[in-house]
Structure formats: C-alpha cells, structure tokens
Design a protein around this motif. Structure first.
Motif, short mmCIF file in Angstrom:
data_model
loop_
_atom_site.label_atom_id
_atom_site.label_comp_id
_atom_site.label_asym_id
_atom_site.label_seq_id
_atom_site.Cartn_x
_atom_site.Cartn_y
_atom_site.Cartn_z
N TRP A 264 28.15 57.65 51.18
CA TRP A 264 28.72 58.97 50.94
C TRP A 264 28.24 59.59 49.64
CZ3 TRP A 264 30.75 61.90 54.55
CH2 TRP A 264 31.21 61.29 55.71
N ASN A 265 27.48 58.81 48.84
CA ASN A 265 26.90 59.38 47.62
C ASN A 265 25.66 60.21 47.92
OD1 ASN A 265 28.68 58.02 45.84
ND2 ASN A 265 27.51 56.14 46.17
N ASP A 266 25.05 59.97 49.08
CA ASP A 266 23.72 60.53 49.33
C ASP A 266 23.67 62.05 49.18
OD1 ASP A 266 23.02 57.97 49.75
OD2 ASP A 266 22.78 58.11 51.92
N LYS A 267 24.73 62.72 49.60
CA LYS A 267 24.72 64.18 49.52
C LYS A 267 25.69 64.70 48.48
CE LYS A 267 23.12 64.89 54.18
NZ LYS A 267 23.51 64.86 55.56
N ALA A 268 26.07 63.82 47.57
CA ALA A 268 27.09 64.22 46.58
C ALA A 268 26.53 65.20 45.57
CB ALA A 268 27.61 62.98 45.86
N GLN A 269 27.41 66.06 45.10
CA GLN A 269 27.06 67.00 44.02
C GLN A 269 26.79 66.20 42.74
OE1 GLN A 269 29.90 70.32 43.39
NE2 GLN A 269 30.08 69.54 41.31
N ALA A 270 25.75 66.59 42.01
CA ALA A 270 25.40 65.87 40.78
C ALA A 270 26.39 66.19 39.66
CB ALA A 270 23.99 66.26 40.34
N ALA A 271 26.50 65.28 38.72
CA ALA A 271 27.41 65.48 37.58
C ALA A 271 26.85 66.50 36.60
CB ALA A 271 27.61 64.15 36.86
N ASN A 272 27.76 67.16 35.89
CA ASN A 272 27.31 68.15 34.91
C ASN A 272 27.98 67.98 33.55
OD1 ASN A 272 29.89 69.09 35.26
ND2 ASN A 272 29.29 70.62 36.77
N GLU A 273 28.83 66.98 33.42
CA GLU A 273 29.51 66.75 32.13
C GLU A 273 28.66 65.79 31.31
OE1 GLU A 273 30.88 66.67 29.10
OE2 GLU A 273 32.48 67.77 30.16
N LEU A 274 27.85 66.37 30.41
CA LEU A 274 26.84 65.57 29.72
C LEU A 274 27.42 64.53 28.78
CD1 LEU A 274 24.08 68.25 29.08
CD2 LEU A 274 24.23 66.53 30.90
N ARG A 275 28.68 64.68 28.40
CA ARG A 275 29.27 63.65 27.53
C ARG A 275 29.42 62.32 28.26
NH1 ARG A 275 34.57 66.36 25.33
NH2 ARG A 275 34.43 67.43 27.32
#
Ligand code: SF4
Ligand code: SF4
Length: 361
Positions: A264-275
């Motif tokens: 279920w990770n394959d189409k997951a939205q990427a992270a954007n919290e750089l911390r």
C-alpha cells in the motif's frame, strides 16, 4: 470567524473550516467522538499474553486507554477528537535499504527515527492547531497527544476514517501508505464525527509477516513486542536475548521492515515535512562505537533526535550486536577495547558476544 451554535449546514461548514486549517499543518485529518475505544478484549488478551514485554506502562495505562476520552485525566470537556497524520515517507529520496543485508560495517536506523524527534514535531503542530482553535472559537479548550499518553491513536484514526489496521498492526491509509505518525487533539469544540473506516484491505497478502526477521508478528494483527526489533533496540533496558541477536542484522535503532514490505506504500503520497527527513539511515558502526565512549559525545551527536531514548548504554549495546552481525575482522580490536573499558557491564557483555561471533568467522 464566529459560529454561534451551528446546526445542519453550519456544523458542516465549521468542520470544513477546521479540516482545511488542519490540512495546512498535517497530511491527513479526520474527526471522531471522545467515546471509549472498542477492542478492549483484544488489548486485554495481548497484555495477558505478556506480548508487551517490559513496557509495563501499557498495563498501567490500560484503564485509561479503555475509557472515554472526556475523562478528567485527559480533557474533561472534550466533545470531539481531531485525529491527524503526518507522513515520513521520503522513499523518492532514499529507496528502501534491504535491512540486514546492507553494506558491511554499516548500521541501519529505522526511518521513523532519522529526522528530528517526531514527538516534538507533532506536538508543535498540535499546539499550533490548539491555539488556532482557541483564537477562532473563543473558549475552546484542546489538548494534544502523540504516542505519549493513554490514547489508542490507531483505533481513533480508524474510527475517524483515516484507514485500517493492517496485519502488521499499524494503520494503513489509502492516501499515505503506512509511513506516518498519528496525533490526536481532544477538543471541547463539537465537530461532527467522520464515518469510520470499516473495511480491511490486506486481503490474502502476508508480506509483512514473512519479512519480519524475528517472527514477531505471531499472527495477523498480533505482535509479540518481546521479539520485535523496535522493542529490543529501543524499549528494552537489559540484555538482548542471545538467540535473537543474530536476527537483528544491521538494525541499531528500531525496525520498519514490515512497514517497508507493505504494497500500500507503492502509490502513497510523498512526505513534505522536512524536519522528519534524515537521510538513508546508514551509519558507520565503528565510528559510532567510538563516539559512544562518552555520554557527552552521545548527547551532542543525537540532540533533538529520538535516538536519545535508549541512552548511550542501550545504543552502544545495539552497535555491538550489529557489529557482531555485519562487521568484519577489523571490528575485533575496537570491540575488545569496549569489552575492557566501557563502564556498563551490559555493553561489555554484548561486546564480548560480538567478538566471539566475529572470531568464529
Ligand atoms: S518492526 Fe521489524 S521486528 Fe518488529 S514486527 Fe516489524 S519487521 Fe518485525
Ligand atoms: S504487508 Fe500486506 S498483510 Fe501486511 S499490512 Fe500490508 S497489505 Fe496488510
């Protein structure tokens, strides 16, 4: 903005306003009531089986965890719970490293611990949401929790429609996959609950069970924490059972092999919290072994990181085990120095184990 006593479309607008603001802070948000969570029989059975290991605080918190969230100990005036999720899936920057089979002499830190301490990041954002609610809706009281209090965030998240608990026991979101942190803000504001996520999409998949190096997922949705590398390298204060040490491979802090295996990770939205971004999690084991000679160096190197949790002793213990598993002959002399000089017998014993393992070839 003022909402007197909203009804009907007013309530929807209120919720939409809160949702839109929360989504400026977090990747996902849902709403539920402060009613007591279900599944208490399941949790009781898990605790009775002793699967929690040394985490006795889970038993202490059991009563609160099984009760309603508007108790005086939490937030007596709570009328709603805002459940939030923050992704830490930076796979596009660093592809999955096959744990236990990494480069010789390299240790691996689980991805949830590579960046800034997620408790800090989540609390800061939850407090921002709390303050915004108090400004927008005067008189509103709120309190945030993230992996810290007597709150069962995963169950609340499923009830708030964010996803389902996978066979590896973590929550899976159709939008975020399973690499995300959860938080809950109890609030006195009355917000309409979202529909619960009541379907389960694991199907016949058993990847997480098969990939677990220690067999810690003893059955779908049943995790024996005493075998889990995350528990053994972070929560356990004492000696790592000898029969499990070879199975730890290169893991020195936590493990997320079961999460990484989930399709279920394959189409997951990427992270954007750089911390929360902290690179590929690879560390040179011999360098780290030397650095961990003093508390000062340990605290300086890992300031603001969750890696402080097991302390210098726990982390050096873990590094010794990883060197025993993936180190070369050049590790024997440094390990001998540790076995003779470290102030902790726990560390010295793990160093001796690693020397024996490397010497046996
Ligand atoms: S975190 Fe690692 S050791 Fe723990 S259940 Fe998942 S795969 Fe197994
Ligand atoms: S790996 Fe498969 S079985 Fe495990 S949680 Fe993901 S979908 Fe479910």
């Amino acid at each position: 903005m003022t909402f007197g006593s909203p009804t009907g479309s007013g309530r929807s607008l209120l919720k939409q306003t809160v949702r839109e603001y929360a989504l400026t802070l977090f990747d996902e948000v849902g709403f539920t009531s402060p009613a007591a969570p279900g599944h208490t029989a399941f949790v009781d059975a898990w605790l009775e089986a002793g699967y929690h290991g040394e985490m006795s605080y889970l038993k202490t918190r059991k009563r609160l965890r099984g009760g309603p969230l508007n108790s005086q100990k939490l937030l007596g005036k709570a009328r709603s719970v805002i459940v939030v999720a923050q992704s830490y899936d930076f796979r596009e920057a660093y592809p999955l490293a096959p744990a236990g089979r990494g480069s010789a002499g390299q240790g691996l830190i689980a991805r949830y611990a590579r960046g800034e301490d997620y408790h800090r990041v989540m609390w800061e954002k939850l407090n921002t949401l709390r303050d915004w609610l108090a400004d927008e809706f005067p008189g509103t009281q709120s309190r945030g929790y993230t992996d810290s209090g007597p709150i069962r965030e995963r169950e609340l998240a499923a009830r708030a429609g964010l996803g389902w608990q996978g066979k590896h026991t973590n929550l899976i979101s159709l939008k975020l996959g399973n690499f995300f942190f959860l938080g809950a803000l109890l609030t006195s504001l009355k917000l309409e609950p979202d529909l619960p996520f009541d379907s389960h999409h694991c199907g016949t998949c058993t990847r997480c069970l098969s990939v677990c190096p220690t067999g810690a997922i003893v059955a779908p949705m049943a995790l024996d924490a005493r075998r889990c590398i995350s528990y053994l390298t972070i929560e356990l204060h004492g000696s790592i059972p000898e029969e499990l040490r070879p199975l730890l491979g290169d893991h020195i802090f936590g493990c997320d092999d079961c999460l990484a295996a989930c399709p279920w990770n394959d189409k997951a939205q990427a992270a954007n919290e750089l911390r929360l971004f902290g690179g590929d999690g690879q560390v040179d084991l011999l360098e780290l072994l030397e650095l961990l000679a003093t508390e000062e160096a340990f605290e300086q190197r890992f300031a603001g990181s969750p890696i402080l949790r097991p302390g210098r002793t726990g982390l050096r213990r873990n590094v010794c085990v990883a060197l025993g598993n993936v180190g070369g002959p050049e590790a024997i002399a440094p390990l001998e120095r540790v076995a003779q000089t470290d102030p902790s017998e726990l560390v010295r014993e793990h160093a001796r184990w690693a020397i024996r393992r490397l010497s046996a070839g």
